[in-house]
Design a protein around this motif. Structure first.
Motif, short mmCIF file in Angstrom:
data_model
loop_
_atom_site.label_atom_id
_atom_site.label_comp_id
_atom_site.label_asym_id
_atom_site.label_seq_id
_atom_site.Cartn_x
_atom_site.Cartn_y
_atom_site.Cartn_z
N GLN A 1 0.84 -1.19 0.00
CA GLN A 1 0.00 0.00 0.00
C GLN A 1 0.88 1.25 0.00
OE1 GLN A 1 -2.12 -0.86 3.62
NE2 GLN A 1 -3.92 -1.61 2.52
N GLU A 2 0.51 2.23 -0.82
CA GLU A 2 1.30 3.46 -0.91
C GLU A 2 1.12 4.27 0.38
OE1 GLU A 2 1.42 7.51 -3.62
OE2 GLU A 2 0.89 5.60 -4.57
N CYS A 3 2.23 4.70 0.98
CA CYS A 3 2.19 5.40 2.26
C CYS A 3 2.73 6.83 2.17
CB CYS A 3 3.01 4.63 3.30
SG CYS A 3 2.39 2.96 3.61
N GLY A 4 3.34 7.22 1.06
CA GLY A 4 3.87 8.57 0.93
C GLY A 4 5.00 8.63 -0.09
N ASN B 1 -11.15 4.36 9.12
CA ASN B 1 -12.01 3.20 9.37
C ASN B 1 -12.93 3.45 10.56
OD1 ASN B 1 -10.86 1.77 7.27
ND2 ASN B 1 -9.28 0.84 8.57
N LYS B 2 -12.42 4.14 11.59
CA LYS B 2 -13.25 4.46 12.75
C LYS B 2 -14.34 5.45 12.38
CE LYS B 2 -9.74 3.66 16.30
NZ LYS B 2 -8.92 4.28 17.36
N GLY B 3 -13.98 6.41 11.51
CA GLY B 3 -14.97 7.41 11.11
C GLY B 3 -16.06 6.81 10.27
N PHE C 1 -0.55 4.43 8.48
CA PHE C 1 -1.31 3.43 9.24
C PHE C 1 -2.31 4.10 10.18
CE2 PHE C 1 -1.77 0.76 13.04
CZ PHE C 1 -2.29 -0.38 12.46
N ALA C 2 -1.85 5.14 10.88
CA ALA C 2 -2.74 5.85 11.81
C ALA C 2 -3.87 6.54 11.06
CB ALA C 2 -1.93 6.88 12.60
N SER C 3 -3.57 7.09 9.88
CA SER C 3 -4.60 7.77 9.09
C SER C 3 -5.65 6.78 8.60
CB SER C 3 -3.94 8.47 7.90
OG SER C 3 -4.91 9.10 7.09
N ARG C 4 -5.23 5.59 8.18
CA ARG C 4 -6.19 4.58 7.72
C ARG C 4 -7.08 4.11 8.87
NH1 ARG C 4 -1.78 3.02 4.29
NH2 ARG C 4 -2.39 3.11 2.08
N ASN C 5 -6.48 3.93 10.05
CA ASN C 5 -7.28 3.52 11.22
C ASN C 5 -8.32 4.57 11.56
OD1 ASN C 5 -6.00 1.09 11.54
ND2 ASN C 5 -4.56 1.83 13.09
#
Length: 310
Positions: A222-225, A308-310, A301-305
């Protein structure tokens, strides 16, 4: 009717005259009165005797009745007393049994409480010991990991230093342009070799300043930056390089900018961040990219989490 009187002694019968008749009648009346008196006295005596006998009989009967009743009451009272004493004795025994059982239960509760407190204390001490061991192991593991990373970093820096020296030696053999192009190519090869899962692409010729862009990918591809690089090999540092590279970073949609240079700004003697751009030597670039790449992966990873919560 014959009025003759017969002598009881001689049996001679004769007619009584008035005097005799009166005397006889008087005697008969006296005898009759005496007999009547005697009979009356006898009757009275018998009556008194009978009354006395009846009185005595009644008294005896009453006495016996009272005695029997008293004896019955006494027996009943004694039985009642014995029953009450037995009940009292039984009640006292029950009370003693209850007090004994209550005391035994209290002692058992105290023993149980003491045993529980002892076990809790043992568990606390065991848990505390386990936590200390885990903390010691964690600290030892961190220390070991830190030492390994330091050693790895030193080895990488040493390898980069040797590589930079080799590049410097080769670059000095050609022109300045050739040396710059050689460093750019060497930088791309270094990034491709160190990060095989990432994409290393050369920036187009129309873009001034930037040399290549590294697209960072995690273990799931997955592309991360993105990290944009600019390589400089000159004796003097130019502050304009920072603004140009920041402009390239914005136009190319990169997240981090790295300036690889032989010359450092006057206020820097080793790698570091200045005005939003990371500046390092060629020998330091691999270690710096490792750190920046890990940071981009964690942020992604934190942004994807969060998404998902939102």
């Amino acid at each position: 009717m014959s009025t003759e009187i017969k002598c009881p002694s001689c049996g001679h019968s004769f007619a009584p005259n008035d005097a005799i008749r009166e005397e006889v009648e008087k005697e008969l009346r006296n005898k009759a009165a005496e007999w009547q008196k005697k009979k009356s006295e006898e009757f009275q005596f018998k009556l008194e005797e009978e009354k006395k006998r009846l009185q005595e009989s009644m008294e005896e009967t009453t006495r016996k009745s009272i005695a029997a009743e008293f004896e019955n009451k006494l027996i009943i009272l004694e039985q009642t007393n014995r029953t009450n004493e037995e009940k009292l004795k039984e009640a006292r025994q029950q009370q003693l049994d209850f007090l004994r059982k209550e005391q035994e239960l209290k002692l058992k509760e105290e023993e149980l409480e003491l045993s529980l407190q002892k076990k809790l204390q043992e568990e606390r001490e065991k848990l505390s010991g386990d936590l200390r061991k885990l903390e010691e192991q964690r600290i030892a593991a961190k220390e070991t990991e830190f030492q390994l990373r330091i050693k790895e970093m030193e080895e990488k820096l040493e390898a980069q230093r040797k590589l930079a020296e080799e590049m410097k030696r080769k670059a000095e053999q050609g022109s300045m342009q050739s040396q710059g192009e050689a460093q750019e190519l060497l930088l791309e090869d270094l990034l491709k070799s160190a990060f095989p899962f990432d994409t290393i692409e050369e920036v187009g010729k129309g873009v001034k300043g930037a040399d290549c862009i590294q697209t960072v990918r995690n273990k799931l591809a997955q592309e991360c930056g993105k990290i944009i690089f600019e390589s400089k090999r000159t004796k003097d540092f130019s502050p304009e390089w920072i603004e140009k590279l920041k402009s390239d970073m914005r136009s190319q949609g990169a997240d981090v900018a790295v300036l690889v240079t032989q010359a450092f700004p006057k206020d820097m003697d080793r790698f570091g961040e200045k005005e939003g751009v990371w500046i390092c030597s060629f020998a330091e670039v691999k270690a710096i990219v490792h750190l920046l790449r890990d940071a981009l992966i964690r942020i992604s990873f934190a942004s994807r989490n969060q998404e998902n919560k939102g």
